[in-house]
Write an enzyme that holds these catalytic residues in place. Structure first.
Site, PDB file in Angstrom:
ATOM      1  N   ARG A 227       0.689   2.341   0.383  1.00  0.00           N
ATOM      2  CA  ARG A 227      -0.579   2.969   0.013  1.00  0.00           C
ATOM      3  C   ARG A 227      -0.470   3.452  -1.426  1.00  0.00           C
ATOM      4  O   ARG A 227       0.585   3.944  -1.850  1.00  0.00           O
ATOM      5  CB  ARG A 227      -0.910   4.161   0.930  1.00  0.00           C
ATOM      6  CG  ARG A 227      -1.496   3.768   2.267  1.00  0.00           C
ATOM      7  CD  ARG A 227      -2.879   3.119   2.136  1.00  0.00           C
ATOM      8  NE  ARG A 227      -3.457   2.709   3.402  1.00  0.00           N
ATOM      9  CZ  ARG A 227      -3.443   1.467   3.896  1.00  0.00           C
ATOM     10  NH1 ARG A 227      -2.838   0.489   3.248  1.00  0.00           N
ATOM     11  NH2 ARG A 227      -4.047   1.188   5.043  1.00  0.00           N
ATOM     12  N   HIS A 275      -4.982  -5.695  -2.607  1.00  0.00           N
ATOM     13  CA  HIS A 275      -4.815  -5.286  -1.200  1.00  0.00           C
ATOM     14  C   HIS A 275      -4.857  -6.504  -0.263  1.00  0.00           C
ATOM     15  O   HIS A 275      -5.655  -6.579   0.674  1.00  0.00           O
ATOM     16  CB  HIS A 275      -5.893  -4.262  -0.788  1.00  0.00           C
ATOM     17  CG  HIS A 275      -5.495  -3.450   0.420  1.00  0.00           C
ATOM     18  ND1 HIS A 275      -5.828  -2.130   0.583  1.00  0.00           N
ATOM     19  CD2 HIS A 275      -4.761  -3.780   1.513  1.00  0.00           C
ATOM     20  CE1 HIS A 275      -5.329  -1.685   1.733  1.00  0.00           C
ATOM     21  NE2 HIS A 275      -4.675  -2.678   2.313  1.00  0.00           N
TER      22      HIS A 275
END
Ligand SMILES: NC(=O)c1ccc[n+]([C@@H]2O[C@H](COP(=O)([O-])OP(=O)(O)OC[C@H]3O[C@@H](n4cnc5c(N)ncnc54)[C@H](OP(=O)(O)O)[C@@H]3O)[C@@H](O)[C@H]2O)c1
Length: 312
Positions: A227, A275
């Site tokens: 993250r 991502h």
């Protein structure tokens, strides 16, 4: 009994999931009414959830047995105080496979110095440098859960000396495992490539700050498919500018999509991937969702439950 399932993961996911999810539920022998609407929340038995969609308040779902996340990372839903129902996150073999390939690919890129050959086609025959061997390059994996253990194991099979770090100490064949603050000090001081595969929680936010970056080896490489907020961005940019960190390959960011004027895009020591390290794949995700609903209907414990006190 028919299980009422509310698909609260947005119209695009609904279009993709409705048919395969119905098929997976039928295959698991579950009588289900599946809908992307919940006209009466009190009648809903299961919620399938993805961040950014629909529900902010889970309290009207009084009969709901579980909330099933389409995502592996649950930092956007786990802290919701109205969520009192069990929360299961997405774990499935194809997601893990995707992450292993991303990590191995990017570790090998840096280990082998592939960029020099991809971008340096200048007609000069430079063959004086002995190619490195994996056994000579220590790699650390911070976060030794589903994804971290699989990535660490794959790297160890390629002969990289692998150091793993997690909250609780693990025993993973071929991986030297560490835990705790002192463990992290050791791991960061030894690794040339550091892979971040931790969840985002109050404890892990900004874990990689100026102090931790300074502990890393000169020209260490960071690969972050965990993250974005695990890293203090300003501290990383200064460490990159100073050359103390040799490169950062980043898949996840505080703001996604990464704003077009963000300094990461133009930094010569940063690789941005959007991502894409490991996506949830519809068919296998539907099998996991159906299995958890089957368990709920049979009174069995759910798989992949999130510990709400830990936040992951
Ligand atoms: N980029 C992508 O496409 C993508 C895709 C999927 C997932 N992800 C990210 O990858 C993360 C990891 O997924 P996962 O399935 O491997 O999660 P997981 O199974 O829950 O594993 C998390 C690991 O992190 C460790 N950890 C958590 N808090 C810690 C702390 N404060 N100090 C040290 N270690 C800590 C845990 O330690 P313990 O084992 O001791 O509990 C565990 O080993 C997800 O949360 C998500 O953010 C990214």
């Amino acid at each position: 009994m028919t299980a009422n399932i509310f698909f609260a993961a947005g119209p695009a996911n609904w279009a993709e999931y409705a048919a395969p999810l119905r098929a997976a539920l039928a295959h698991a022998g579950i009588a289900a009414a599946l809908s992307d609407r919940a006209d009466d929340p009190a009648l809903v038995d299961y919620i399938i959830f993805a961040p950014g969609h629909a529900i902010a308040d889970f309290s009207p779902f009084t009969r709901c047995k579980a909330v099933l996340s389409l995502w592996a990372g649950v930092e956007k839903i786990a802290p919701n105080p109205t969520l009192t129902q069990p929360l299961a996150r997405m774990v499935n073999p194809e997601l893990t496979e995707g992450m292993v390939e991303y990590v191995v690919g990017h570790v090998l890129r840096h280990h082998l110095g592939m960029d020099a050959h991809i971008h340096g086609q200048d007609g000069v025959w430079r063959n004086a440098v002995l190619p490195p061997l994996a056994r000579e390059r220590t790699v650390a994996v911070l976060g030794m859960g589903e994804l971290g253990q699989a990535a660490a194991t794959a790297l160890a099979r390629l002969n990289f000396p692998v150091l793993g770090w997690s909250r609780r100490i693990k025993a993973v064949p071929g991986v030297e495992c560490h835990a705790g603050e002192a463990g992290l000090d050791q791991v960061l001081a030894r690794a040339e490539i550091v892979v971040l595969l931790m969840p985002l929680t109050a404890d892990t936010e900004n874990l990689i700050d100026a102090r931790r970056l300074a502990q890393m080896r000169q020209a260490a490489v960071i690969i972050n498919p965990g993250r974005g907020a695990l890293i203090d961005d300003a501290a990383l940019l200064s460490a990159l500018d100073a050359g103390h960190i040799g490169h950062a390959t980043l898949d996840v960011f505080r703001t996604e999509p990464l704003p077009v004027d963000h300094p990461y895009w133009a930094h010569r020591r940063v690789t941005v991937t959007p991502h894409i390290a490991a996506d949830t794949r519809t068919e296998s995700a539907c099998a996991v969702l159906a299995e958890n609903i089957r368990r709920g209907e049979a009174g069995l414990p759910f798989l992949h439950l999130v510990d709400r006190t830990r936040g992951y």
